[in-house]
Motif scaffolding. Structure first.
Motif, PDB file in Angstrom:
ATOM      1  N   LYS A 588       0.837  -1.202   0.000  1.00 56.07           N
ATOM      2  CA  LYS A 588       0.000   0.000   0.000  1.00 56.07           C
ATOM      3  C   LYS A 588       0.868   1.247   0.000  1.00 56.07           C
ATOM      4  O   LYS A 588       0.571   2.235  -0.670  1.00 56.07           O
ATOM      5  CB  LYS A 588      -0.879   0.024   1.247  1.00 56.07           C
ATOM      6  CG  LYS A 588      -2.112  -0.825   1.158  1.00 56.07           C
ATOM      7  CD  LYS A 588      -2.874  -0.696   2.449  1.00 56.07           C
ATOM      8  CE  LYS A 588      -4.156  -1.500   2.397  1.00 56.07           C
ATOM      9  NZ  LYS A 588      -4.816  -1.535   3.692  1.00 56.07           N
ATOM     10  N   ARG A 589       1.930   1.184   0.768  1.00 55.12           N
ATOM     11  CA  ARG A 589       2.796   2.364   0.857  1.00 55.12           C
ATOM     12  C   ARG A 589       3.451   2.644  -0.487  1.00 55.12           C
ATOM     13  O   ARG A 589       3.687   3.793  -0.841  1.00 55.12           O
ATOM     14  CB  ARG A 589       3.857   2.135   1.936  1.00 55.12           C
ATOM     15  CG  ARG A 589       4.011   3.320   2.847  1.00 55.12           C
ATOM     16  CD  ARG A 589       4.888   3.035   4.027  1.00 55.12           C
ATOM     17  NE  ARG A 589       4.094   2.596   5.164  1.00 55.12           N
ATOM     18  CZ  ARG A 589       4.271   1.451   5.798  1.00 55.12           C
ATOM     19  NH1 ARG A 589       5.221   0.620   5.423  1.00 55.12           N
ATOM     20  NH2 ARG A 589       3.528   1.135   6.813  1.00 55.12           N
ATOM     21  N   ARG A 590       3.734   1.579  -1.235  1.00 56.10           N
ATOM     22  CA  ARG A 590       4.348   1.783  -2.552  1.00 56.10           C
ATOM     23  C   ARG A 590       3.321   2.224  -3.585  1.00 56.10           C
ATOM     24  O   ARG A 590       3.678   2.634  -4.684  1.00 56.10           O
ATOM     25  CB  ARG A 590       4.992   0.473  -3.025  1.00 56.10           C
ATOM     26  CG  ARG A 590       6.313   0.174  -2.354  1.00 56.10           C
ATOM     27  CD  ARG A 590       7.119  -0.820  -3.183  1.00 56.10           C
ATOM     28  NE  ARG A 590       6.405  -2.080  -3.374  1.00 56.10           N
ATOM     29  CZ  ARG A 590       6.492  -3.113  -2.525  1.00 56.10           C
ATOM     30  NH1 ARG A 590       7.248  -3.032  -1.470  1.00 56.10           N
ATOM     31  NH2 ARG A 590       5.829  -4.224  -2.757  1.00 56.10           N
ATOM     32  N   GLY A 591       2.031   2.160  -3.249  1.00 54.88           N
ATOM     33  CA  GLY A 591       0.987   2.598  -4.156  1.00 54.88           C
ATOM     34  C   GLY A 591       0.501   1.476  -5.059  1.00 54.88           C
ATOM     35  O   GLY A 591       1.233   0.535  -5.348  1.00 54.88           O
ATOM     36  N   ASP A 592      -0.754   1.592  -5.499  1.00 52.09           N
ATOM     37  CA  ASP A 592      -1.408   0.620  -6.372  1.00 52.09           C
ATOM     38  C   ASP A 592      -1.226  -0.815  -5.907  1.00 52.09           C
ATOM     39  O   ASP A 592      -0.608  -1.625  -6.583  1.00 52.09           O
ATOM     40  CB  ASP A 592      -0.914   0.763  -7.817  1.00 52.09           C
ATOM     41  CG  ASP A 592      -1.796  -0.057  -8.756  1.00 52.09           C
ATOM     42  OD1 ASP A 592      -2.938  -0.355  -8.357  1.00 52.09           O
ATOM     43  OD2 ASP A 592      -1.347  -0.390  -9.856  1.00 52.09           O
ATOM     44  N   SER A 697      -4.271   6.943   1.179  1.00 52.80           N
ATOM     45  CA  SER A 697      -3.486   8.085   1.671  1.00 52.80           C
ATOM     46  C   SER A 697      -3.483   8.120   3.192  1.00 52.80           C
ATOM     47  O   SER A 697      -2.602   8.709   3.802  1.00 52.80           O
ATOM     48  CB  SER A 697      -4.068   9.378   1.121  1.00 52.80           C
ATOM     49  OG  SER A 697      -5.392   9.528   1.611  1.00 52.80           O
TER      50      SER A 697
END
Lengths: 701, 126
Positions: A588-592, A697
């Motif tokens: 999640k922290r890295r996105g997508d 976010s």
């Protein structure tokens, strides 16, 4: 019971049901007994009618009873536990109601709702059910459901063995249930200490019901322990090092180790008692060199690790929810791992504190007393770790957090009263009093029950695709907290006033005010049970509004939240490659995080089988036949079990192949759905806007 | 069949050696069981009987682990196997030693040390 044993029906005859007792003698005790049997019979009939009317038998057999899927087996374990929980709580309430009316006088020594013998059966079944058929199935069920998903595995290491374990547990539970209707249960308490439970003092079928229920379900628990251990050691996803496992997996590992090493002690002590009763052995009689004190010794060699078997999964659940609902990383992961493992090992060194007063020298008592106090240390470490996890987090007061708060407040009190009892000189004063009853309920209810209910609330959407009602969840939690406080805090006082545990009557009117408070607590516990049922029902009715198809309703950080809700049979379309502790959070922290895998392959799942069901039937038959001395049926049962195993071993069984195309289609549909759903913020978590896709976010965990 | 601790199938190695290992284990454990019963029924002093039965039991455990459970201290998994055995020995030693400690203490306080079960405990002299 007649004196002769018939070759056909053993000791069974028409006088064994509570209805014949009622016909012979009408009083409140026989009415309660017949009422309980009627609830069982009517409940069974209602179940049969409902399943037939709704045409559920086929789906029940095909999708559930014959399924080797660990997730479904876990859900069935929990369903069994909740049914037994209802009986256990009602029995507890009957006992509280009885003691609130049990003030005897010199003229009339016995009074109250039920007869003394009936009361003894109540506390014996209550203890046996709550430990072996509520707490154990709850935690084994929860581990079955959660463990493979958290490890990144599709199933347990031995899916069919898992089914057999469930079958054996259910067979044991069935024996306990049928003892309501056919015959009596034992009156020796849940520990069934000889010589009282030997053949001379307890000649009837009661102790045998206990023995066979324990032997059969204990075998299932041992097998489950092995299954968990092998799953954790061999089935982890690539990259999932031991120190990357979520804490729930660590506590499951501790449970597995303790099940493997502790359950055989129970089996041994029960087999020895059974040999005493059936084959005239003298393990636990004074004659011919037997020693009944060795029963207490062997039993508690199992019994103490058992209480940590019960509590550690709850510790695992609290580790997960304290981190998730405060939006923070778990504080002190390594210390929690070390603490859990220390508890698992030290728990094997303290068993004597359950019989400090049996007569050994002070030196022996001191050694075990010190070990008992030491085991409090790792538990204390854990409490601080969870509080530090919540510290400065944005804590959402969901139902699991209400349970966690109740646990913090009450479990610490229970733990402290345990440290008090660990001092042998104090134990001499309060042993066998309701102080002890208050102590162990004070660790088991806020520990195990709250932990398991919090876990059920937390993972429910993963199993069924919709959340449980938060309002009703919180109400249930508060009722359980209030019910506990009112029922068991008075018992501390009563114990210090000198009230012995398990007493069907007493002559001291000073006890009465506290008894009334405890009885009121019993009413609250009944309300909590009703509220728990209502939570499931109302959530089921509102399942559309509560649906979370995105699969991640709490913005979690462990692997199981990466899949749809309800989770498909194969769990992961492609086995994840784990790169970090709390891998889903890292993604999640890295996105997508919802990127689809590059390729899909065929998935091999174990095929459905009725093996577990047949073994369960055979072992139930064996147990029932042995209880009633129906020897021909017992021999059939004994032969059927190895026969079934050999039969399965000789057949070639093809696994169930799920084609890649089907996996791809369902997985792509899930990912499109996630993309189309609006992300929900933490503030929206309890509202209809929570569709299982969290606002990334906000993720800080 | 299966090499110990690798999980790899070795089709060259015939099933015969596997069966031989099982058969050896079966015969040895049978002999140890019969030996224990023979020791019990013999005219030896009871201390010797107990020692012999305990030795037979320990050997029995080793045979089971070696021939039936395929534990091995050489091969890819030897470290895990060693840890497993050490951990089990540790826990079993706690259980057996603890039982010994507790029950002998209780026996001493019940004046059972002489082995005469029928002896009535005398009044404590302390």
């Amino acid at each position: 019971m007649s004196g002769e044993t018939s070759p056909i029906v053993g000791n069974l005859d028409w006088n064994v049901t509570p209805y014949t007792d009622l016909l012979k003698h009408v009083d409140s005790s026989t009415i309660v007994g017949a009422g309980a049997a009627s609830v069982l019979v009517l409940g069974a009939i209602a179940g049969l009618v409902l399943f037939t009317y709704m045409r559920w038998w086929g789906p029940l057999y095909r999708n559930w009873l014959t399924s080797p899927d660990a997730k479904k087996i876990g859900i069935m374990y929990i369903a069994l536990a909740l049914v037994m929980l209802a009986r256990g709580i009602i029995e507890g309430f009957v006992m509280r109601a009885h003691q609130a009316m049990a003030l005897g006088t010199l003229a009339q020594k016995e009074s109250g709702l039920v007869a003394p013998d009936h009361f003894a059966q109540l506390f014996s079944t209550h203890g046996t059910i709550m430990i072996f058929f509520v707490a154990m199935p709850l935690l084994i069920g929860l581990i079955n459901f959660v463990l493979p998903q958290q490890l990144g595995a599709r199933d347990m290491a031995f899916p069919v063995l898992n089914q057999v374990s469930l079958g054996l547990t259910a067979a044991g539970a069935g024996l306990i249930m049928i003892s309501l209707l056919v015959g009596q249960f034992g009156t020796g308490g849940w520990t069934m200490y000889p010589p009282y439970t030997g053949k001379i003092f307890s000649p009837g079928e009661g102790v045998d019901y206990w023995l066979w229920a324990i032997l059969i379900s204990g075998m299932g628990s041992t097998l489950t322990g092995m299954n968990f251990a092998v799953t954790i050691f061999k089935e982890r996803a690539p990259g999932m090092h031991l120190m990357r496992m979520p804490l729930f997996c660590w506590t499951s590992l501790c449970v597995a180790i303790m099940l493997i090493y502790a359950m055989p002690a129970l089996t041994v002590s029960s087999v020895m008692l059974a040999l005493d009763r059936y084959a005239d052995f003298h393990f636990f009689t004074n004659a011919a060199g037997g020693n009944m004190m060795n029963y207490a010794n062997i039993f508690w060699m199992f019994g103490h690790p058992e209480v940590y078997i019960l509590i550690l999964p709850a510790f695992g659940v609290f580790s997960e929810i304290s981190s998730t609902y405060s939006g923070k990383r778990l504080y002190g992961y390594t210390s929690l791992v070390i603490a859990s493992m220390s508890i698992a090992v030290i728990s094997f060194t303290v068993w004597l504190h359950h019989f400090f007063t049996m007569g050994q020298s002070a030196g022996v008592n001191i050694a075990f007393g010190i070990a008992t106090m030491i085991i409090g240390i790792p538990t204390g470490v854990k409490i601080y770790d969870w509080m530090a996890t919540l510290w400065r987090g944005r804590v959402r007061i969901t139902a699991p957090i209400v349970y966690l708060t109740g646990f913090f407040l009450l479990f610490v009190i229970g733990g402290l009263s345990g440290i008090i009892l660990a001092n042998p000189s104090i134990d001499y004063q309060v042993h066998n009093s309701t102080f002890l009853v208050a102590h162990f309920h004070n660790v088991i209810i806020p520990g195990v029950l709250y932990g398991m209910l919090a876990g059920i609330h937390y993972w429910f959407p993963k199993a069924f695709g919709f959340r449980l009602s938060e309002t009703w969840g919180r109400r249930t939690a508060l009722l359980f907290v209030g019910g506990f406080i009112f029922t068991f805090m008075p018992l501390y006082v009563l114990g210090l006033m000198g009230m012995p545990r398990r007493s069907p009557t007493f002559q001291n009117p000073d006890f009465m005010p506290w008894m009334y408070i405890a009885a009121f607590g019993g009413v609250l516990m009944l309300c909590a049970l009703a509220s728990l049922c209502w939570t499931f029902w109302t959530s089921y009715r509102n399942r559309r509004a509560l649906a979370v198809p995105g699969g991640d309703p709490w913005n979690g950080s462990t692997l199981e939240w990466s899949t749809p809700a309800p989770v498909p049979e194969w769990t992961f379309p492609c086995i994840p490659r784990v790169k970090a502790r709390e891998d889903w959070g890292e993604t999640k922290r890295r996105g997508d995080p919802w990127r689809s895998p590059e390729t899909y392959t065929d998935i091999e799942m174990p095929a459905n089988t009725a093996h577990g069901l047949l073994i369960a039937g055979a072992s139930f038959t064996l147990g029932f036949a042995m209880v009633w001395h129906i020897w021909w049926l017992a021999i059939l049962g004994v032969l059927a079990i190895p026969g079934l195993v050999v039969l399965r071993g000789m057949r070639v069984i093809e696994p169930n192949i799920i084609p890649a195309a089907q996996v791809e289609e369902e997985d792509r549909r899930f990912r499109q759905q996630v993309a189309s759903l609006p992300p929900a913020t933490r503030a929206d978590e309890e509202t209809e806007r929570n569709r299982g896709v969290p606002d990334l976010s906000e993720f800080a965990g | 069949m299966t090499k110990p601790n690798t999980g790899e199938l070795n089709p060259q190695e015939s099933a015969a050696s596997e069966i031989k290992s099982y058969a050896t284990g079966f015969i040895v454990s049978l002999l140890l069981t019969v030996g224990a019963f023979a020791a019990l029924l013999s005219d030896l002093p009871s201390t010797w009987k107990i020692v012999l039965i305990c030795v037979a039991a320990l050997l029995q455990i080793i045979v089971h682990m070696r021939n039936f459970l395929h534990l091995s201290f050489s091969g890819g998994q030897s470290r895990e196997d060693l840890l497993l055995v050490l951990f089990s020995v540790c826990l079993l030693a706690i259980m057996a030693g603890g039982t010994w400690y507790i029950m002998s203490d209780l026996g001493g306080r019940m004046h059972q040390a002489s082995g005469s079960d029928a002896a009535m405990p005398e009044a404590p002299t302390r």
